[in-house]
Design an enzyme around this catalytic site. Structure first.
Site, PDB file in Angstrom:
ATOM      1  N   LYS A 177       0.629  -1.437  -0.064  1.00 62.03           N
ATOM      2  CA  LYS A 177      -0.472   0.387   0.405  1.00 62.03           C
ATOM      3  C   LYS A 177       1.052   1.355   0.054  1.00 62.03           C
ATOM      4  O   LYS A 177       0.175   2.187  -0.570  1.00 62.03           O
ATOM      5  CB  LYS A 177      -0.962  -0.089   1.223  1.00 62.03           C
ATOM      6  CG  LYS A 177      -1.983  -1.402   1.498  1.00 62.03           C
ATOM      7  CD  LYS A 177      -2.942  -1.196   0.163  1.00 62.03           C
ATOM      8  CE  LYS A 177      -3.889  -1.997   0.896  1.00 62.03           C
ATOM      9  NZ  LYS A 177      -3.581  -4.001   0.652  1.00 62.03           N
TER      10      LYS A 177
HETATM   11  C1  LIG Z   1      -4.140  -4.817   0.574  1.00 60.43           C
HETATM   12  C2  LIG Z   1      -3.178  -5.862   0.668  1.00 60.43           C
HETATM   13  C3  LIG Z   1      -4.182  -7.369  -0.514  1.00 60.43           C
HETATM   14  C4  LIG Z   1      -5.247  -6.628  -1.344  1.00 60.43           C
HETATM   15  O1  LIG Z   1      -4.541  -6.488  -1.781  1.00 60.43           O
HETATM   16  P1  LIG Z   1      -5.943  -5.277  -3.668  1.00 60.43           P
HETATM   17  O2  LIG Z   1      -5.517  -4.218  -3.973  1.00 60.43           O
HETATM   18  O3  LIG Z   1      -6.961  -5.190  -2.478  1.00 60.43           O
HETATM   19  O4  LIG Z   1      -6.163  -6.792  -4.188  1.00 60.43           O
HETATM   20  C5  LIG Z   1      -3.193  -8.565  -0.931  1.00 60.43           C
HETATM   21  N1  LIG Z   1      -2.097  -7.642   0.245  1.00 60.43           N
HETATM   22  C6  LIG Z   1      -1.102  -7.404   1.106  1.00 60.43           C
HETATM   23  C7  LIG Z   1      -0.640  -8.218   2.387  1.00 60.43           C
HETATM   24  C8  LIG Z   1      -2.410  -6.496   1.828  1.00 60.43           C
HETATM   25  O5  LIG Z   1      -1.677  -5.719   2.121  1.00 60.43           O
END
Ligand SMILES: *Cc1c(COP(=O)(O)O)cnc(C)c1O
Length: 494
Positions: free
Chosen positions: A111
């Site tokens: 993120k």
């Molecule tokens: C947010 C997240 C995901 C999922 O990603 P999306 O964009 O919501 O599909 C997978 N793994 C981790 C560690 C995340 O923080």
């Protein structure tokens, strides 16, 4: 470049407007009105650039209302002078796969790739659009977005950030990261319920016009840092190009050859960015959507029916414990021929009855670009142990779900180089990863002792910012029911 809504052709706005606003007024998501083409010769030029240069190349195609200088400043601040340790998105060969590590930012999940960028885009967008109010960012999080948003917006002038997380739906490290958050403009609250309850609560607040008016009188406008915000999505497109450039650089393929990508998926933001990269001309074979036991996307991609009426499973990959994937709406818009009425009818059916089925043409288009697989905790844990034993490489629980999917895909004949997108540091989920290695859940150890043991069993070091959590005071203690989320926001926006 203008942006339209997935639910209305009438809304056509600039990228700055889309970023400030978050959601379109009638509830749709902003999408670019077309995909700018990137030629192979541009990709070739990007091979010799650093990550910031690659990111700027992609961002400038979408964010045409930002100046060159603004974008140069944004990528430099986020990726060069920001808080990434080393390269923001290194690509590593592990066994037969290539692992794209997206967790070297301040919160150790992917993120950060977008949320170190979004505040910089947002504050500049506010000036462009002439917003006088302070922007109040509201986030529902399954664990990682919340912390990344808090870090990204912490003490950014003219902004506030409020985060809701499911009370028992995040890992101890994720929870500690959030409730110890510093900063005068940060607000954190947990919600009784799961991630979908928190997300629905936030969406309800966004759609409440009377509340928007009340906030405006107090000097605030709401916006979102969830992956429904265009400013979250667009920085993610860049790392798919970057990974491809590194495949070329490492001699894994020749410019123009196709690569497959396997993405551990929850809200469908990460893998959607890969699809956008493909539509822009990046040579992508299949996009492999990897789910945990909450396999609603697997059923959808293989059968065409999205059915959220099913048991919700708490798994060892909590950031993927999601039954309603918001960003799928953007993909549906593209696949059905950009028809807002069709998208709206599916979204209405989802809201009222929890399911919808797409027509055959849309399903065919879906399966042309996407394949799907799902994995339970047992298989994911076995993969963590296997990869540590054979490759001396430590996978986190989310990346392990993708690893299993990628291996199965190879077995069934997939021949392109496979990039497994790695979304978190294993130390965000120390107990689960340790359990995968030792076969014991180590009830006798606390989170930090689990991390210490993990360090002794692998060659990966625990990030200092996670270790420091141990001594940080808890600053945020509120817990509310979903129905009380609005009054919580009211108490924050004083
Ligand atoms: C947010 C997240 C995901 C999922 O990603 P999306 O964009 O919501 O599909 C997978 N793994 C981790 C560690 C995340 O923080």
């Amino acid at each position: 470049m203008k942006y339209v809504s997935t639910r209305s052709n009438a809304a056509s706005v600039s990228s700055a407007q889309a970023i400030v606003q978050g959601l379109s007024h009638e509830g749709g998501l902003f999408v670019p009105e077309n995909f700018p083409a990137v030629s192979l010769s541009t990709v070739e030029k990007m091979v010799s650039m650093d990550y910031a240069g690659r990111a700027k190349t992609i961002l400038s195609l979408f964010l045409t209302d930002y100046t060159e200088d603004e974008l140069s400043d944004c990528v430099r601040e986020a990726y060069t002078e920001g808080r990434f340790v080393g390269e923001p998105a290194p690509l590593k060969k592990v066994g037969d796969n290539y692992v794209l590590e997206l967790w070297h930012g301040p919160t150790h999940a992917f993120k950060d790739m977008a949320l170190q960028m979004l505040p910089r885009l947002m504050t500049r967008a506010m000036k462009k659009v002439g917003v006088k109010e302070q922007v109040f960012i509201l986030v529902a999080t399954s664990g990682d977005t919340g912390k990344a948003a808090l870090e990204g917006f912490c003490d950014v002038p003219g902004t506030h950030v409020g985060v809701f997380f499911p009370v028992d739906g995040v890992s101890p490290a994720q929870k500690l990261q959030m409730i110890t958050q510093e900063g005068a403009n940060t607000h954190v609250c947990s919600v009784y319920g799961n991630f979908d309850d928190a997300q629905t609560g936030v969406k309800t607040i966004f759609n409440d016009e009377a509340f928007a008016k009340e906030l405006k009188e107090k000097g605030y406008v709401l916006s979102s840092a969830n992956s429904i915000n265009w400013g979250r999505l667009v920085p993610q497109v860049a790392y798919y190009f970057s990974a491809y450039c590194d495949l070329v650089k490492q001699g894994a393929l020749k410019l123009g050859d196709k690569a497959d990508f396997c993405v551990p998926t929850g809200n469908f933001g990460n893998i959607l960015a890969a699809y956008y990269a493909k539509r822009m001309g990046l040579p992508v074979g299949k996009l492999l959507c990897a789910s945990n036991k909450n396999n609603v996307l697997f059923d959808f991609i293989t059968g065409g029916t999205y059915n959220a009426n099913r048991d919700f499973h708490k798994t060892a990959s909590p950031s993927m414990d999601i039954l309603v994937s918001s960003n799928l709406e953007r993909l549906l818009y593209e696949l059905c021929g950009k028809n807002p009425e069709t998208v709206e009818s599916w979204m209405k059916a989802l809201k009222s009855g929890g399911e919808y089925t797409v027509d055959e043409k849309t399903l065919n288009a879906l399966q042309e670009s996407f394949a799907a697989a799902w994995t339970d905790d047992g298989k994911a844990f076995a993969a963590i142990k296997d990869v540590q034993d054979k490759e001396n490489y430590l996978l986190d629980t989310h990346t392990a779900v993708a690893w299993v999917a990628a291996e199965e895909y190879h077995k069934n004949g997939g021949n392109n180089p496979m990039v497994v997108v790695s979304t978190a540091s294993p130390y965000k989920f120390s107990r689960s990863v340790l359990c995968a290695l030792t076969g014991s859940s180590h009830e006798e150890l606390d989170e930090f002792a689990c991390a210490d043991k993990l360090e002794s069993l692998s060659s990966l070091k625990m990030p200092a910012t996670l270790r420091d959590l141990k001594s940080k005071p808890v600053r945020h203690k509120d817990v509310v029911n979903p129905a009380e989320m609005l009054s919580e926001v009211r108490s924050w926006a004083k």
